[in-house]
Design an enzyme around this catalytic site. Structure first.
Site, short mmCIF file in Angstrom:
data_model
loop_
_atom_site.label_atom_id
_atom_site.label_comp_id
_atom_site.label_asym_id
_atom_site.label_seq_id
_atom_site.Cartn_x
_atom_site.Cartn_y
_atom_site.Cartn_z
N SER A 1 0.86 -1.18 0.00
CA SER A 1 0.00 0.00 0.00
C SER A 1 0.90 1.23 0.00
CB SER A 1 -0.88 -0.03 1.25
OG SER A 1 -1.62 1.16 1.38
N LYS B 1 -1.20 -0.97 -4.42
CA LYS B 1 -2.37 -0.15 -4.07
C LYS B 1 -1.87 1.26 -3.81
CE LYS B 1 -4.82 0.30 0.36
NZ LYS B 1 -5.55 -0.45 1.40
N LYS C 1 -2.94 5.24 -2.53
CA LYS C 1 -3.91 6.08 -1.85
C LYS C 1 -4.29 7.22 -2.78
CE LYS C 1 -4.00 3.97 2.15
NZ LYS C 1 -5.24 3.46 2.77
N ASP D 1 -7.23 3.31 -3.10
CA ASP D 1 -7.94 3.39 -1.81
C ASP D 1 -8.18 4.85 -1.46
OD1 ASP D 1 -8.99 3.07 0.72
OD2 ASP D 1 -7.24 2.06 1.58
N GLU E 1 -11.25 1.01 -3.47
CA GLU E 1 -11.51 0.75 -2.05
C GLU E 1 -12.12 1.97 -1.36
OE1 GLU E 1 -8.02 -0.81 -0.16
OE2 GLU E 1 -8.83 -0.63 1.86
N ASP F 1 -13.94 -1.25 2.99
CA ASP F 1 -13.03 -1.39 4.12
C ASP F 1 -13.76 -0.82 5.35
OD1 ASP F 1 -11.07 -0.92 6.08
OD2 ASP F 1 -9.57 -0.09 4.74
N LYS G 1 -10.02 -6.66 7.71
CA LYS G 1 -9.00 -6.30 8.70
C LYS G 1 -9.50 -6.85 10.03
CE LYS G 1 -7.48 -1.94 6.67
NZ LYS G 1 -7.59 -0.48 6.77
N GLY H 1 -4.35 -4.08 6.03
CA GLY H 1 -3.32 -3.89 7.05
C GLY H 1 -3.51 -2.58 7.76
O1 OSB Z 1 -7.26 2.01 4.54
O2 OSB Z 1 -6.17 0.25 4.23
C1 OSB Z 1 -6.27 1.34 4.79
C2 OSB Z 1 -3.18 2.00 6.94
C3 OSB Z 1 -3.75 2.66 8.01
C4 OSB Z 1 -5.10 2.91 8.00
C5 OSB Z 1 -5.89 2.50 6.91
C6 OSB Z 1 -5.33 1.82 5.85
C7 OSB Z 1 -3.95 1.60 5.85
C8 OSB Z 1 -3.22 0.98 4.74
C9 OSB Z 1 -1.90 0.33 5.10
O3 OSB Z 1 -3.56 1.06 3.58
C10 OSB Z 1 -1.81 -1.09 4.75
C11 OSB Z 1 -0.60 -1.76 5.36
O4 OSB Z 1 -0.61 -2.08 6.56
O5 OSB Z 1 0.36 -1.99 4.63
MG MG Z 2 -8.47 0.96 3.17
#
Ligand code: OSB
Ligand code: MG
Length: 379
Positions: free
Chosen positions: A144, A170, A172, A197, A222, A247, A271, A299
């Site tokens: 991510s 992925k 953001k 995401d 996402e 999510d 999660k 994660g």
């Molecule tokens: O939305 O998936 C998410 C990290 C913190 C809070 C929300 C998210 C995330 C990540 C990190 O996308 C994923 C990772 O742990 O590698």
């Molecule tokens: Mg997410």
């Protein structure tokens, strides 16, 4: 098993690089590490709440309060014999899923060690999606990538992760940094497995942005809309070719059932922290499998303690897509478990097969990141 002692530690773990999402920037990841002891066995768990109520309403302070004043006393009073009994013990507490999951994960480790089984074996025995499923030794994982200062920097960061072996990227997105990023990445890497995401940064009135993204062959989009919404996601999903993956909106198997049946999404990010623990996570896995909906493991920038359980979870049969399960060194200079997690040249990660989490907690590394500790003993 008689649970004799429970220890909470607030751990502050500096990230290798700031992680930026539509809801903010993290530079130090603050999590609660849970240690449970009974009959000479130690179980470890991780609560993935953060400093502030940004991703969810929980914070480390609310989680500590709920653990200390409600969940830990209930576990001491119960005669718990399996981690799957924890949700019943904790049921009187509404919400606070991350607090619950932190304690439940330590119990999963404890009971797995009592039986001499790995978490993957324990989870496999509990899932009902596929009988006689043979656990894999390695699973495909993704990475991510946070928002970067420039599109160029994002492209170079993605290139570096692809070179490390990751086979699913992925990114953001947030308003103003969305279609442009996808276009740039697709120009450079036409065939990679790519997903975005939004962490709830858009409104239904932004649908044009998602129509534009629909042309880039993304694996999924996402959580585009509000963090607790199902209804508006139904409307958006009806308009798009690309699958929506929820999510933030999914807190339970009931939510997952509603979202899938109503067509708010076709894919679910599981999660364990968000849904109250591995027991509920596996129920969502099973429910999605029965509806032929793929799931993947999300994660929360976990340390190796949380990661170990997530990797075991992601080895179950309906985890059809690579998860946000990256190598220890993608997050931290020094993990608190040994060995740390690694990704091979094929983008795969080994599923630990020793008892419980299958990795050792380094007391030295844990002490180095601990900022406060509280110990509770059963009467
Ligand atoms: O939305 O998936 C998410 C990290 C913190 C809070 C929300 C998210 C995330 C990540 C990190 O996308 C994923 C990772 O742990 O590698
Ligand atoms: Mg997410």
């Amino acid at each position: 098993m008689k649970i004799e002692r429970i220890e909470l530690r607030l751990a502050q773990m500096p990230l290798i690089a700031p992680f930026e999402t539509s809801f903010g920037v993290e530079t130090v990841e603050e999590h609660i590490i849970v240690r449970v002891d009974g009959e000479g066995i130690t179980g470890w768990g991780e609560c993935v709440a953060s400093e502030g109520p940004w991703y969810s309403y929980e914070t480390n302070q609310t989680a500590w309060h709920v653990l200390r004043d409600f969940l830990i006393p209930r576990v001491f009073k119960s005669d718990i014999r399996a981690a799957t009994e924890f949700p019943r013990v904790a049921a009187r507490v509404r919400g606070h899923n991350m607090a619950k999951a932190g304690l439940e994960s330590a119990l999963w480790d404890l009971f797995a060690k009592e039986q001499g089984k790995s978490l993957a074996q324990m989870f496999n025995a509990f899932q009902t999606a596929q009988r006689d499923y043979v656990l894999p030794e390695r699973i495909a994982v993704g990475v991510s990538v946070g928002l970067q200062a420039t599109t160029r920097a994002l492209v170079e960061q993605v290139r570096a992760y692809l070179q490390e072996g990751y086979t699913r990227i992925k990114i953001k997105i947030k308003p103003g940094q969305d279609v442009e990023l996808v276009r740039a990445l697709r120009a450079e890497f036409p065939a990679i497995r790519l997903q975005v995401d939004a962490n709830s940064a858009y409104r239904l009135s932004d649908a044009d942005i998602f129509h534009a993204m629909d042309e880039y062959n993304l694996l999924l989009i996402e959580q585009p809309l509000s963090h607790d919404d199902i209804f508006q996601h139904i409307k958006l999903q009806h308009e798009l070719k690309t699958a929506i993956c929820l999510d933030e909106s999914i807190h339970s198997a009931d939510d997952a059932e509603a979202a899938l049946e109503l067509g708010a999404c076709h894919i679910i990010n599981i999660k364990p922290g968000r849904v109250g623990g591995y027991t509920q996570a596996i129920k969502i896995h099973d429910l999605a499998a029965a509806r032929s909906a793929p799931v993947w493991c999300g994660g929360m920038l976990e340390s190796g303690i949380g990661r170990a359980g997530n990797v075991a979870l992601a080895s179950l049969p309906n985890f059809k897509l690579p998860g946000d399960l990256s190598a220890s060194r993608r997050y931290y200079h020094q993990d608190i478990v040994e060995p740390g997690f690694e990704v091979d040249a094929q983008g795969k990660m080994r599923v630990p097969h020793g008892p419980g989490i299958g990795v050792e907690v380094s007391q030295k590394n844990l002490d180095a990141v601990t900022v406060s500790t509280q110990v509770f003993r059963s009467k």
